[in-house]
Design a protein around this motif. Sequence first.
Motif, PDB file in Angstrom:
ATOM      1  N   PRO A  35       5.198  -1.302  -1.161  1.00 41.83           N
ATOM      2  CA  PRO A  35       4.996  -1.896  -2.493  1.00 41.83           C
ATOM      3  C   PRO A  35       5.289  -3.406  -2.507  1.00 41.83           C
ATOM      4  N   PHE A  36       6.229  -3.838  -1.678  1.00 38.86           N
ATOM      5  CA  PHE A  36       6.576  -5.249  -1.620  1.00 38.86           C
ATOM      6  C   PHE A  36       5.371  -6.086  -1.222  1.00 38.86           C
ATOM      7  N   PHE A  37       4.695  -5.688  -0.145  1.00 37.76           N
ATOM      8  CA  PHE A  37       3.551  -6.466   0.325  1.00 37.76           C
ATOM      9  C   PHE A  37       2.295  -6.206  -0.522  1.00 37.76           C
ATOM     10  N   GLN A  38       2.207  -5.044  -1.117  1.00 37.47           N
ATOM     11  CA  GLN A  38       1.107  -4.817  -2.060  1.00 37.47           C
ATOM     12  C   GLN A  38       1.169  -5.832  -3.189  1.00 37.47           C
ATOM     13  N   ALA A  39       2.387  -6.063  -3.698  1.00 35.17           N
ATOM     14  CA  ALA A  39       2.551  -7.033  -4.783  1.00 35.17           C
ATOM     15  C   ALA A  39       2.359  -8.458  -4.274  1.00 35.17           C
ATOM     16  N   LEU A  40       2.913  -8.763  -3.091  1.00 34.98           N
ATOM     17  CA  LEU A  40       2.795 -10.116  -2.547  1.00 34.98           C
ATOM     18  C   LEU A  40       1.342 -10.480  -2.269  1.00 34.98           C
ATOM     19  N   ASP A  52      -6.623 -14.247  12.045  1.00 33.74           N
ATOM     20  CA  ASP A  52      -6.849 -14.616  10.643  1.00 33.74           C
ATOM     21  C   ASP A  52      -5.624 -14.365   9.766  1.00 33.74           C
ATOM     22  N   LEU A  53      -4.497 -14.062  10.386  1.00 40.71           N
ATOM     23  CA  LEU A  53      -3.269 -13.768   9.648  1.00 40.71           C
ATOM     24  C   LEU A  53      -2.872 -14.869   8.663  1.00 40.71           C
ATOM     25  N   PRO A  54      -3.103 -16.153   8.965  1.00 35.87           N
ATOM     26  CA  PRO A  54      -2.736 -17.201   8.009  1.00 35.87           C
ATOM     27  C   PRO A  54      -3.435 -17.114   6.648  1.00 35.87           C
ATOM     28  N   GLU A  55      -4.412 -16.230   6.496  1.00 36.68           N
ATOM     29  CA  GLU A  55      -5.019 -16.019   5.181  1.00 36.68           C
ATOM     30  C   GLU A  55      -4.019 -15.385   4.206  1.00 36.68           C
ATOM     31  N   LEU A  56      -2.988 -14.725   4.748  1.00 34.17           N
ATOM     32  CA  LEU A  56      -2.002 -14.049   3.905  1.00 34.17           C
ATOM     33  C   LEU A  56      -0.861 -14.995   3.555  1.00 34.17           C
ATOM     34  N   GLN A  68      16.012  -6.057  -2.807  1.00 38.35           N
ATOM     35  CA  GLN A  68      17.014  -5.015  -2.544  1.00 38.35           C
ATOM     36  C   GLN A  68      17.902  -4.683  -3.734  1.00 38.35           C
ATOM     37  N   PRO A  69      18.474  -5.670  -4.436  1.00 36.52           N
ATOM     38  CA  PRO A  69      19.305  -5.304  -5.591  1.00 36.52           C
ATOM     39  C   PRO A  69      18.500  -4.605  -6.696  1.00 36.52           C
ATOM     40  N   ALA A  70      17.234  -4.981  -6.811  1.00 42.93           N
ATOM     41  CA  ALA A  70      16.397  -4.363  -7.844  1.00 42.93           C
ATOM     42  C   ALA A  70      15.986  -2.946  -7.470  1.00 42.93           C
ATOM     43  N   HIS A  71      15.912  -2.674  -6.162  1.00 38.28           N
ATOM     44  CA  HIS A  71      15.498  -1.346  -5.683  1.00 38.28           C
ATOM     45  C   HIS A  71      16.386  -0.937  -4.515  1.00 38.28           C
ATOM     46  N   PRO A  72      17.661  -0.657  -4.811  1.00 38.98           N
ATOM     47  CA  PRO A  72      18.589  -0.328  -3.724  1.00 38.98           C
ATOM     48  C   PRO A  72      18.264   1.039  -3.099  1.00 38.98           C
ATOM     49  N   PRO A  73      18.686   1.265  -1.840  1.00 37.06           N
ATOM     50  CA  PRO A  73      19.450   0.313  -1.031  1.00 37.06           C
ATOM     51  C   PRO A  73      18.587  -0.540  -0.095  1.00 37.06           C
ATOM     52  N   PHE A  74      17.277  -0.243   0.009  1.00 36.20           N
ATOM     53  CA  PHE A  74      16.473  -0.903   1.040  1.00 36.20           C
ATOM     54  C   PHE A  74      15.377  -1.815   0.509  1.00 36.20           C
ATOM     55  N   GLY A  75      15.184  -1.874  -0.818  1.00 36.32           N
ATOM     56  CA  GLY A  75      14.145  -2.720  -1.368  1.00 36.32           C
ATOM     57  C   GLY A  75      12.775  -2.078  -1.311  1.00 36.32           C
ATOM     58  N   THR A  76      11.815  -2.726  -1.965  1.00 30.41           N
ATOM     59  CA  THR A  76      10.452  -2.181  -2.010  1.00 30.41           C
ATOM     60  C   THR A  76       9.682  -2.427  -0.721  1.00 30.41           C
ATOM     61  N   TYR A  77      10.299  -3.100   0.254  1.00 28.53           N
ATOM     62  CA  TYR A  77       9.617  -3.255   1.535  1.00 28.53           C
ATOM     63  C   TYR A  77       9.958  -2.125   2.509  1.00 28.53           C
ATOM     64  N   PRO A 301       8.661  -3.031   7.737  1.00 33.71           N
ATOM     65  CA  PRO A 301       7.764  -3.969   8.422  1.00 33.71           C
ATOM     66  C   PRO A 301       7.649  -5.279   7.654  1.00 33.71           C
ATOM     67  N   LEU A 302       7.634  -6.374   8.381  1.00 28.65           N
ATOM     68  CA  LEU A 302       7.512  -7.698   7.784  1.00 28.65           C
ATOM     69  C   LEU A 302       6.261  -8.392   8.313  1.00 28.65           C
ATOM     70  N   VAL A 303       5.584  -9.092   7.423  1.00 31.60           N
ATOM     71  CA  VAL A 303       4.358  -9.805   7.767  1.00 31.60           C
ATOM     72  C   VAL A 303       4.524 -11.266   7.373  1.00 31.60           C
ATOM     73  N   ARG A 304       4.279 -12.154   8.320  1.00 35.79           N
ATOM     74  CA  ARG A 304       4.386 -13.600   8.115  1.00 35.79           C
ATOM     75  C   ARG A 304       5.758 -13.961   7.514  1.00 35.79           C
ATOM     76  N   PHE A 305       6.794 -13.484   8.150  1.00 31.42           N
ATOM     77  CA  PHE A 305       8.158 -13.682   7.661  1.00 31.42           C
ATOM     78  C   PHE A 305       8.703 -15.018   8.157  1.00 31.42           C
ATOM     79  N   ARG A 306       9.064 -15.883   7.226  1.00 36.86           N
ATOM     80  CA  ARG A 306       9.656 -17.186   7.560  1.00 36.86           C
ATOM     81  C   ARG A 306      11.110 -16.979   7.956  1.00 36.86           C
TER      82      ARG A 306
END
Length: 434
Positions: A35-40, A52-56, A68-77, A301-306
């Motif tokens: 849900p985290f990346f769906q929203a992002l 083509d990953l830089p399109e994201l 995480q605090p909004a959706h404990p304990p692991f967040g929407t990712y 999973p993380l995508v294009r994580f700074r």
Amino acid sequence: MSLIEQGHCIPIEDLAAHRQLAWERQSAYVARNSPFFQALWDGRTPPKRLEDLPELPFSDKAGLRLSQPAHPPFGTYLAAAPEKVSRLHRTSGTTGQAMNLAMSARDCEITEVVGGRAQALAGLGPGTMVVHCLNYQMWMGGLTDHLTLERTGATVVPFGVGSTELLVRTILETGITAISCTPSYPTVLERVVAEKFPNLAPADLGLKLGLFGGEPGLDDPAYRQRIRDIWGMEPRNANYGVSDVFCNFAAQCEHESDLHFVAHDVLHVELIDPESGAPKPIESGVEGELVLTHLDRECQPLVRFRTGDIISVQGTGPCACGCAGFRFRVVGRSDDMVVVRGLNMFPTMVAAVVSGFAELSGDYRIVLDTPPPYHTLPVRAELAKGKADDGTLAQRLEATLKARLGATATVTLVPAGTFPATEGKTRRVIRTYT
């Protein structure tokens, strides 16, 4: 998993097909389950081609900290069912709010093998007994790093932090010849040896290999030589990673002082300008912020994580050790960067100067009492035990910082033992303002 054991020895060009297929599977999985990346991504379909990953858009720690605090304990990712979570870790919180890390059994397996590649690259293997002195209390550096050490075939002693006097006795009694810890921990050990074992020198412990991680500082040639001179052991950065991504995916080898990237088969790397976000090539001499994307991750999973880590690429050709990944050095963290009259200052740069003064312990802090802009760099440097200020030390250090770094510094000297002896990560930049 066919490539997982030897992936770091295969040139990235030969991994292209594997990496592309891995991205297609991973991107579909993330789009369907996170849900985290769906929203992002705001309804966007992730590109099929890895190039083509830089399109994201980027993801970052700030977004994870809100999730995480909004959706404990692991967040929407969290992209897997809760029952898939095999292990829960927590980040150290050195740079802010501590985060819960969820790992499936497969995530654990890949993490341990990739970390094992790094530890082996640094010289650990069968026949060596290594004592692991990182915090086991939920931190990834404890249990997970322990398991990466085991992957090399070495005998691992799970010691953790604290009870340093017992650690010295254990090393002497069991014949331990390698230690896994933070770069600042040998200084703690030196104090204990001097106080509790006055007839021993650090070199008498018989340690031959130091596997360091968790903190910057090991790139400083003066510090590395100090470790050799005092301990008689070879220092290696064996444990560079980003906890949210992989606990360990780079290490030094016996041939190079640069870090070798060992995870191209399961991790995609980008470099960007930290200010503009513009892409930069992974080529020798290029400096930029490290951006990472999982190619095989189930739980978070993380995508294009700074990452916030600023690195400098040192080489892209194969190394004599057999590793085919690019080589790099960590310049510093973007959140530790202090801009002084337009010059970017990192703690590692200050460390390289401070460690060159015999009158100093090598420990220091950059204490910022006011928000930017900064016209001078405020440095508090600690005197070495048994050393005194001759009345010119602060001025000499200021002059050397100016000559080496180009920035004007204001140096305050503090007595030996002022800074706490930490067994975990040491924060060098302290911001006291709100």
